[in-house]
Design a protein around this motif. Structure first.
Motif: not given
Length: 633
Positions: A347, A302, A425
């Motif tokens: 995302k 991330d 995500w």
């Protein structure tokens, strides 16, 4: 100057020389001279050794000499992997060395194995082996064979792993008693090969292995093999013709006497299921169908937690992650244009909410450093960034022509398919993606399956900025400003009316704040709508190979979990947990995240590797009905 071709008989005699059959402890010499009669005797008794009690001083007994060649610790022991014939000849050279003459070898050998000796010529001296029944010449450099040099007594002929491009040379004077012919892993190709597998050349053939060649004519091959009445075992796997959907059923129904196909026993139930399929050869579609699916993706980094929070003027950073794979396309360009991408995971842009002042700055820097070391190399990242920055990512409203112009500028291995499944995500991303490929160039498909494919997970970073307002001196800006001024005046009058109640008094407090809040929201929405995007920056998070050769060896599918290494670190996971804790509204959810943070620090932290589940299946019909549905192109 070209080196002379190495012949089969020369390789055989070279092998016998390396056995040292006439040197100690074999053969005759000072170590056993008293065991034999004097050389003046020319009767048959010259082959009879003396009694053991006649062994003179300084000589060795037969048992002692046999111990020297049989003991694994002896310097005269045979090399590992030696055949039983080699061991027998060494023992015979000790017990009766006078028997080892050329005439003995020509009548003794019933099997010759000359494997990986760089042999390229089958010479006529091979005819001297009058009792030869098995000849194995695998892994050599043979391109053609003069069958007049093959002993007529042959029953087994193996030529695996050579450079033969046709069976025509074997059909001039084939061995009449041949029962097994092995031509696997050669370069046989062309539709004419089916003309050379008939009973006119091989009337006694029981077993035929043509695996891993470039044969493509399934219908013609079955028509030729149908004439081999004694054929019971057939191996065709690894050929392009074995990739068509109805391959196994078509052969089983066409060759009623077949017992084993591709090392799998032909069951009576299969003969019943595929009954009548061979009569539909005219409808046969020479194409292969493969279905590629992807399951879960784990361990994705991330990256949004490593970047700064966007200000009022941007930039607004959006990260997306997608999975690509390489796949072959037909030479004519009929391949699936969008078959490269399994799934794209998008995302959303990071929230403008701050993570909090209690997070130290140093872990962020350390996380950036650790993440950078776990990703692709700097040269590879630079190359991807340059290829990605040369053209902006086409938006959905772009025309097909514009997309076609932009696409060649990007690396085709990294281009996301328009049909990808987009999901937010998470630690475990269920892609649930499936795509079917139909290919007609079976030879290219075979080469692709032998080389395998590569799965890649790409991170795409896009920076968005507010649109630049036009210059106030331009005419269009002036016109626009006048229109906006009139519009604002009308909106102000309307606002004043809404502020007044039925009694003519102005509303206060809550009523005044609602329009302001609505105006603020609309302004923010308008700002987000007018964002302009920078060209995407691509970075490979991980890439790994997938072995597809089992599909050529008869396996129905290949299913694996590609481990692409670890890209997450303790710092990045910590920052992600802190961010999630700020987003949670309930105190219970925040406490759970805090417990997770404590466990991360107290336990031996081992981040999950970056993995993706992938499966590639070769579609085959399991009955006549299923096969007929796939026969018509």
């Amino acid at each position: 100057m070209e080196t002379p071709a190495l012949t089969v008989s020369a390789a055989v005699w070279e092998h016998l020389r390396k056995l040292c059959l006439h040197e100690f402890p074999c053969g005759t010499g000072s170590w056993n001279k008293s065991r034999f009669l004097p050389q003046t005797y020319r009767a048959w008794r010259e082959l009879i050794p003396r009694e053991e009690d006649a062994v003179g001083p300084g000589e060795e007994t037969v048992d002692a000499l046999l111990g020297l060649v049989c003991s694994p610790h002896s310097p005269w022991a045979l090399l590992e992997g030696s055949s039983a014939e080699d061991r027998f000849l060494r023992e015979l050279a000790i017990q009766n060395p006078l028997m080892l003459k050329d005439s003995f070898f020509y009548t003794y050998f019933r099997s010759l194995r000359v494997v990986d000796k760089q042999v390229s010529l089958v010479d006529k001296d091979l005819l001297k082996f009058v009792k030869l029944e098995e000849l194995v010449l695998s892994a050599n450099q043979i391109k053609e064979i003069d069958t007049t040099n093959l002993p007529p007594t042959l029953k087994v002929l193996e030529l695996y792993g050579n450079k033969m491009t046709s069976m025509e040379c074997l059909c001039s004077h084939p061995p009449p008693r041949l029962q097994h012919l092995g031509l696997g892993h050669n370069k046989l190709l062309g539709p004419l090969e089916s003309l050379y597998v008939t009973s006119d050349y091989w009337p006694n053939l029981i077993s035929l292995d043509l695996s891993f060649n470039d044969l493509t004519d399934l219908q013609g091959m079955v028509s030729g093999l149908r004439m081999l009445q004694r054929l019971r075992l057939l191996v065709l796997q690894g050929n392009p013709l074995a990739l068509v959907p109805c391959y196994r059923g078509f052969i089983i129904d066409g060759l009623s006497g077949l017992c084993v196909l591709d090392d799998i026993t032909v069951a009576p139930s299969e003969k019943h299921l595929f009954r009548g399929l061979s009569h539909s050869g005219d409808l046969l579609a020479h194409e292969a169908r493969l279905v590629v699916t992807v399951g879960h993706v784990r361990g994705v980094l991330d990256s949004s937690v490593l970047g700064p929070e966007p200000g009022p003027q941007g930039p607004f950073i959006a990260y997306s992650y997608y999975v690509t794979y390489e796949f072959v396309e037909d030479e004519e360009g009929e391949g699936d244009e969008y078959g490269r991408v399994l799934a794209e995971i998008v995302k959303p842009p990071p929230s403008t909410e701050q993570l909090g002042e209690d997070i130290p700055k140093e872990p962020i820097k350390e996380a950036e450093d650790s993440v950078g070391s776990g990703l692709a190399s700097q040269s590879q990242s630079r190359e991807l960034e340059e290829s990605g920055a040369s053209a902006p990512l086409p938006r959905p409203m772009d025309s097909a022509e514009e997309q076609a112009k932009l696409r060649p500028r990007l690396d085709p291995r990294l281009w996301p398919s328009p049909g990808t499944v987009r999901k937010p995500w998470s630690d475990v991303i269920p892609c649930n993606y499936e795509m079917q490929h139909v290919l007609k160039d079976l030879v290219r498909l075979k080469a692709f399956l032998l080389s395998g494919t590569t799965v890649t997970i790409v991170e795409e970073k896009i920076l968005s900025w507010p649109a630049v307002p036009p210059s106030p001196n331009s005419p269009s800006a002036a016109k626009k400003g006048k229109g906006e001024k009139d519009k604002k005046g009308k909106e102000k009058d309307k606002e004043e009316k809404n502020k007044k109640g039925k009694d003519g008094k102005d509303k206060a407090g809550k009523g005044e704040k609602e329009p302001a809040k609505e105006q603020k929201g609309s302004k923010k929405k308008e700002l987000r709508k007018d964002l302009r995007q920078d060209p995407p920056v691509l970075r490979v998070l991980g890439s790994g190979p997938v072995d597809l050769e089992p599909l050529l060896s008869g396996e129905p599918f290949v299913s694996t979990v590609c481990n692409l290494g670890v890209v997450r670190t303790l710092e990045t996971d910590r920052l992600t947990l802190y961010r999630d804790s700020k987003k949670k509204k309930s105190e219970k959810a925040k406490n759970e995240i805090r417990k997770s943070l404590v466990l991360v620090y107290e336990s031996d932290y081992r981040p999950d590797p970056l993995t993706v589940e992938i499966q590639i299946q070769l579609i085959q019909g399991h009955s006549t009905e299923e096969a007929l549905r796939m026969l018509v192109p």
